[in-house]
Design a protein around this motif. Structure first.
Motif, PDB file in Angstrom:
ATOM      1  N   GLY A 260      43.298  65.455  21.394  1.00 20.64           N
ATOM      2  CA  GLY A 260      43.652  66.867  21.467  1.00 20.64           C
ATOM      3  C   GLY A 260      45.129  67.087  21.212  1.00 20.64           C
ATOM      4  O   GLY A 260      45.875  66.158  20.922  1.00 20.64           O
ATOM      5  N   PRO A 261      45.550  68.338  21.307  1.00 19.93           N
ATOM      6  CA  PRO A 261      46.922  68.700  20.966  1.00 19.93           C
ATOM      7  C   PRO A 261      47.951  68.196  21.983  1.00 19.93           C
ATOM      8  O   PRO A 261      47.763  68.330  23.182  1.00 19.93           O
ATOM      9  N   MET A 265      50.726  71.428  27.036  1.00 21.67           N
ATOM     10  CA  MET A 265      51.463  71.869  28.221  1.00 21.67           C
ATOM     11  C   MET A 265      52.341  73.095  27.956  1.00 21.67           C
ATOM     12  O   MET A 265      52.866  73.692  28.886  1.00 21.67           O
ATOM     13  N   LEU A 267      51.058  75.693  27.202  1.00 18.70           N
ATOM     14  CA  LEU A 267      50.282  76.748  27.870  1.00 18.70           C
ATOM     15  C   LEU A 267      50.854  77.028  29.252  1.00 18.70           C
ATOM     16  O   LEU A 267      50.771  78.147  29.749  1.00 18.70           O
ATOM     17  N   VAL A 268      51.417  76.001  29.879  1.00 13.82           N
ATOM     18  CA  VAL A 268      52.017  76.211  31.201  1.00 13.82           C
ATOM     19  C   VAL A 268      53.342  76.960  31.048  1.00 13.82           C
ATOM     20  O   VAL A 268      53.534  78.026  31.634  1.00 13.82           O
ATOM     21  N   GLY A 272      50.195  80.615  28.854  1.00 14.95           N
ATOM     22  CA  GLY A 272      49.206  80.922  27.834  1.00 14.95           C
ATOM     23  C   GLY A 272      47.790  80.691  28.319  1.00 14.95           C
ATOM     24  O   GLY A 272      47.555  80.019  29.322  1.00 14.95           O
ATOM     25  N   MET A 274      43.849  79.673  26.819  1.00 17.89           N
ATOM     26  CA  MET A 274      43.047  79.169  25.713  1.00 17.89           C
ATOM     27  C   MET A 274      41.593  79.306  26.134  1.00 17.89           C
ATOM     28  O   MET A 274      41.232  78.884  27.226  1.00 17.89           O
ATOM     29  N   GLU A 275      40.808  79.920  25.290  1.00 19.28           N
ATOM     30  CA  GLU A 275      39.457  80.238  25.738  1.00 19.28           C
ATOM     31  C   GLU A 275      38.466  80.012  24.616  1.00 19.28           C
ATOM     32  O   GLU A 275      38.724  80.373  23.468  1.00 19.28           O
TER      33      GLU A 275
ATOM     34  N   ASP B 223      44.297  71.400  37.521  1.00 17.58           N
ATOM     35  CA  ASP B 223      44.892  70.209  36.921  1.00 17.58           C
ATOM     36  C   ASP B 223      46.371  70.063  37.263  1.00 17.58           C
ATOM     37  O   ASP B 223      47.194  70.862  36.842  1.00 17.58           O
ATOM     38  N   GLY B 226      47.200  66.305  33.937  1.00 12.96           N
ATOM     39  CA  GLY B 226      47.031  66.181  32.491  1.00 12.96           C
ATOM     40  C   GLY B 226      46.424  64.839  32.114  1.00 12.96           C
ATOM     41  O   GLY B 226      45.824  64.158  32.945  1.00 12.96           O
ATOM     42  N   LEU B 230      42.468  65.002  32.888  1.00 17.09           N
ATOM     43  CA  LEU B 230      42.120  66.318  32.325  1.00 17.09           C
ATOM     44  C   LEU B 230      40.962  66.170  31.337  1.00 17.09           C
ATOM     45  O   LEU B 230      40.011  66.956  31.328  1.00 17.09           O
ATOM     46  N   LEU B 245      45.891  75.084  34.523  1.00 14.41           N
ATOM     47  CA  LEU B 245      46.889  74.077  34.159  1.00 14.41           C
ATOM     48  C   LEU B 245      48.140  74.320  34.983  1.00 14.41           C
ATOM     49  O   LEU B 245      48.880  75.265  34.743  1.00 14.41           O
ATOM     50  N   CYS B 246      48.344  73.447  35.945  1.00 15.81           N
ATOM     51  CA  CYS B 246      49.514  73.603  36.804  1.00 15.81           C
ATOM     52  C   CYS B 246      50.644  72.724  36.308  1.00 15.81           C
ATOM     53  O   CYS B 246      51.810  73.067  36.376  1.00 15.81           O
ATOM     54  N   GLY B 247      50.292  71.562  35.811  1.00 18.53           N
ATOM     55  CA  GLY B 247      51.324  70.642  35.357  1.00 18.53           C
ATOM     56  C   GLY B 247      50.665  69.417  34.785  1.00 18.53           C
ATOM     57  O   GLY B 247      49.454  69.246  34.881  1.00 18.53           O
ATOM     58  N   GLY B 248      51.470  68.585  34.167  1.00 15.16           N
ATOM     59  CA  GLY B 248      50.918  67.395  33.546  1.00 15.16           C
ATOM     60  C   GLY B 248      51.776  66.185  33.859  1.00 15.16           C
ATOM     61  O   GLY B 248      52.331  65.546  32.971  1.00 15.16           O
ATOM     62  N   GLY B 260      46.618  65.170  23.422  1.00 12.22           N
ATOM     63  CA  GLY B 260      45.857  66.007  24.341  1.00 12.22           C
ATOM     64  C   GLY B 260      44.430  65.524  24.488  1.00 12.22           C
ATOM     65  O   GLY B 260      44.042  64.502  23.920  1.00 12.22           O
ATOM     66  N   ARG B 273      37.655  78.528  29.942  1.00  8.56           N
ATOM     67  CA  ARG B 273      38.991  79.091  29.822  1.00  8.56           C
ATOM     68  C   ARG B 273      39.979  78.119  30.437  1.00  8.56           C
ATOM     69  O   ARG B 273      39.739  77.566  31.508  1.00  8.56           O
ATOM     70  N   MET B 274      41.080  77.898  29.736  1.00  2.00           N
ATOM     71  CA  MET B 274      42.140  77.036  30.243  1.00  2.00           C
ATOM     72  C   MET B 274      43.407  77.865  30.248  1.00  2.00           C
ATOM     73  O   MET B 274      43.744  78.480  29.234  1.00  2.00           O
ATOM     74  N   GLU B 275      44.082  77.888  31.367  1.00  2.00           N
ATOM     75  CA  GLU B 275      45.201  78.814  31.464  1.00  2.00           C
ATOM     76  C   GLU B 275      46.361  78.166  32.214  1.00  2.00           C
ATOM     77  O   GLU B 275      46.164  77.493  33.221  1.00  2.00           O
ATOM     78  N   GLY B 276      47.546  78.378  31.684  1.00  4.72           N
ATOM     79  CA  GLY B 276      48.741  77.880  32.345  1.00  4.72           C
ATOM     80  C   GLY B 276      49.460  79.005  33.069  1.00  4.72           C
ATOM     81  O   GLY B 276      49.267  80.178  32.743  1.00  4.72           O
ATOM     82  N   PHE B 277      50.297  78.636  34.015  1.00  3.87           N
ATOM     83  CA  PHE B 277      51.039  79.671  34.731  1.00  3.87           C
ATOM     84  C   PHE B 277      52.308  79.086  35.317  1.00  3.87           C
ATOM     85  O   PHE B 277      52.444  77.877  35.456  1.00  3.87           O
ATOM     86  N   ILE B 278      53.223  79.982  35.615  1.00  2.24           N
ATOM     87  CA  ILE B 278      54.473  79.613  36.282  1.00  2.24           C
ATOM     88  C   ILE B 278      54.549  80.499  37.515  1.00  2.24           C
ATOM     89  O   ILE B 278      54.483  81.724  37.416  1.00  2.24           O
TER      90      ILE B 278
END
Lengths: 335, 335
Positions: A260-261, A265, A267-268, A272, A274-275, B223, B226, B230, B245-248, B260, B273-278
């Motif tokens: 994968g890509p 990260m 995305l964090v 972002g 991804m769906e 996660d 990573g 993952l 996605l919290c961190g890797g 990836g 759905r995969m989603e990152g956040f801060i």
């Protein structure tokens, strides 16, 4: 075309790596008899989609795999030539999963079929007003949620789904950058579809060109290909970007899924999303969407391109055009 | 601890690969003078988080990189020992980005600081009632949106964030499976935190064990790591799964991001759905969340584990415990 027999492509072995004709038997059978509640369809056009590669794998998915010895499943349009079904009459134009063959029985199993809407050009239900256009419509509008002024990046932008995504995004007031292979397709994107920029993935550094053509980052990336192009898009996300995963054609013929890509990260950091989605989940809303798509095409707001090959004997070779990047617009085979 | 001087760790070079003491200078300086509107803090505990590895890189992110020659940035708690700031008095307990040093100036730049709430144990703002717990809270509840009966899988489940995620998920009525390294941590997960199962990633086939412990698939994967874990989670998603996605951490010390996950396209098949956040994006809601977290810890609904090392001279080694998987719960250093 034979009038007395039914030529068919039957899956004879599961492809390992790239599909080839060796995975199929090309056979000639009597035209099937229909039973009560069934009808006979003479296929006029076969539809080719990358997702069909997945149907050849022996694994659980959103639809059962094609069995060994079965006619290869495919969407088609055709004409009813016999009917013992109350809703279908001889001469009706129909669409359905009638497969890689000249004649099919409708009203049975997955091949229930529906009529092509009155007045609609017969190939549209396979393309812009079918799964292809609906995939573009729901993927972009429901998952991507474009806002005017946002930057939308589309891969496979000269393909059946990508070209519709790109043009809907323009209609919604977005800046749109398309990725395609070769100067002819790139010229099509900017000159015919009116995109703001095109990136030739065969000749250019995709990541650098995304950075250049999307200086404020990518708000929506509609991914039809996966692989290194997905990675390059992830490297250029704007904050709160939406990545719509439609498919990963670049990996469909690999023996194991490719890595994968690396830039996942991002995305964090960029918050972002991804769906992934499967368009059949939106079936209840197909009528409204089909109507809107048809209106856009009829009014000239969206151009619908078709790549029409000919002859049932060329079904496998036509399918392979998708993976060789040879098609421009919707890949069809005319029988 | 020196009473007359201020020992500090200053970043001297950007780490390439794994961080080491060679990337820092350990220096002794006079205790700083404060100006009008500032206050002096004596640090009592330093906080260590994997995200700090990212702050050492020279790249744009959600917070500026630590400059070469600057004291390493870190969250800390301490006591005000001098003040020329109207809101802070000598003796006040404070938290802020006061860095890897014995004394810091508060009320300046990123080190504005805030008071530790009355009655709250002083280390909680660094852990369960700080960034760590808030990350668990918003990541699980806002992005994951757990429903009773769903299966939640958490990696780094014996770590500061993961342990809080796992316990909140239990409070919300989910089945919870934790992934951690070694039998002691796994016993903690099932015996102390009440998780439904634990997977020892150092000794077990993670993908097979996820399949076994999550027979209906994973509805939410939180996660923290990573990499291959993952990937193993992606192979076991339930339909409409949410991947937070919290961190890797597994890739933070790599020279380039690792490839990836191969199973990314499962997001398509499973409509995932995969989603990152801060977490700093949720700052406006920190007070409500902190209050709820504090209540859960006080009432015993959530256990808050801390791993306390000692001595400013051990700051780098303490940071490295995170990447060696040595910490259980929140990693702190007591000065």
């Amino acid at each position: 075309m034979s009038e007395k027999t039914n030529r068919q492509w039957r899956l004879s072995s599961r492809p390992v790596g790239m599909v080839s004709e060796a995975n199929f038997d090309f056979v000639e059978e009597p035209i099937p008899e229909i039973g009560e509640g069934e009808y006979l369809v003479r296929n006029l056009y076969l539809s080719f989609d990358p997702a069909m590669r997945g149907w050849m794998e022996d694994r659980a998915s959103y639809i059962p795999p094609v069995g060994i010895g079965e006619v290869m499943r495919a969407g088609t349009v055709g004409e009813v030539t016999e009917s013992r079904h109350p809703d279908f009459a001889v001469g009706d134009r129909v669409q359905g999963l009638f497969g890689w063959q000249e004649y099919a029985v409708g009203g049975r199993g997955l091949a229930q079929g529906t009529k092509v809407p009155e007045g609609m050009p017969i190939t549209w239900p396979l393309g812009v007003c079918g799964i292809t256009g609906l995939t573009a419509y729901f993927g972009l509008l429901d998952l991507g949620r474009p806002e005017p002024g946002e930057t939308v990046l589309v891969s496979g932008a000269a393909g059946a789904t990508g070209s519709v995504v790109a043009q809907i995004a323009k209609l919604k007031g977005c800046r749109v950058v398309g990725i395609a292979g070769g100067p002819a397709k790139c010229a099509l994107l900017t000159d015919d579809f009116g995109l703001d920029a095109a990136i030739d993935y065969k000749a250019e550094d995709v990541q650098a060109r995304i950075a250049e053509t999307c200086p404020d980052g990518v708000n929506i990336y509609f991914d039809n290909v996966g692989g290194p192009i997905l990675d390059a898009a992830l490297a250029n996300l704007a904050q709160r970007a939406r990545v719509v995963l439609c498919g990963g054609i670049s990996g469909y013929n690999e023996k194991e899924p490719p890595p994968g890509p690396r830039n996942l990260m991002n995305l964090v950091i960029q918050r972002g999303r991804m769906e992934g989605f499967i368009v059949i989940d939106y079936m209840a809303r197909f009528p409204e969407a089909t109507a809107e798509l048809a209106e856009w095409v009829t009014s000239g707001s969206i151009r619908h391109l078709e790549d029409v090959q000919e002859g049932i004997e060329n079904a496998v070779q036509t399918f392979l055009r998708l993976f060789r990047g040879q098609n421009t617009g919707k890949q069809l085979l005319k029988l």
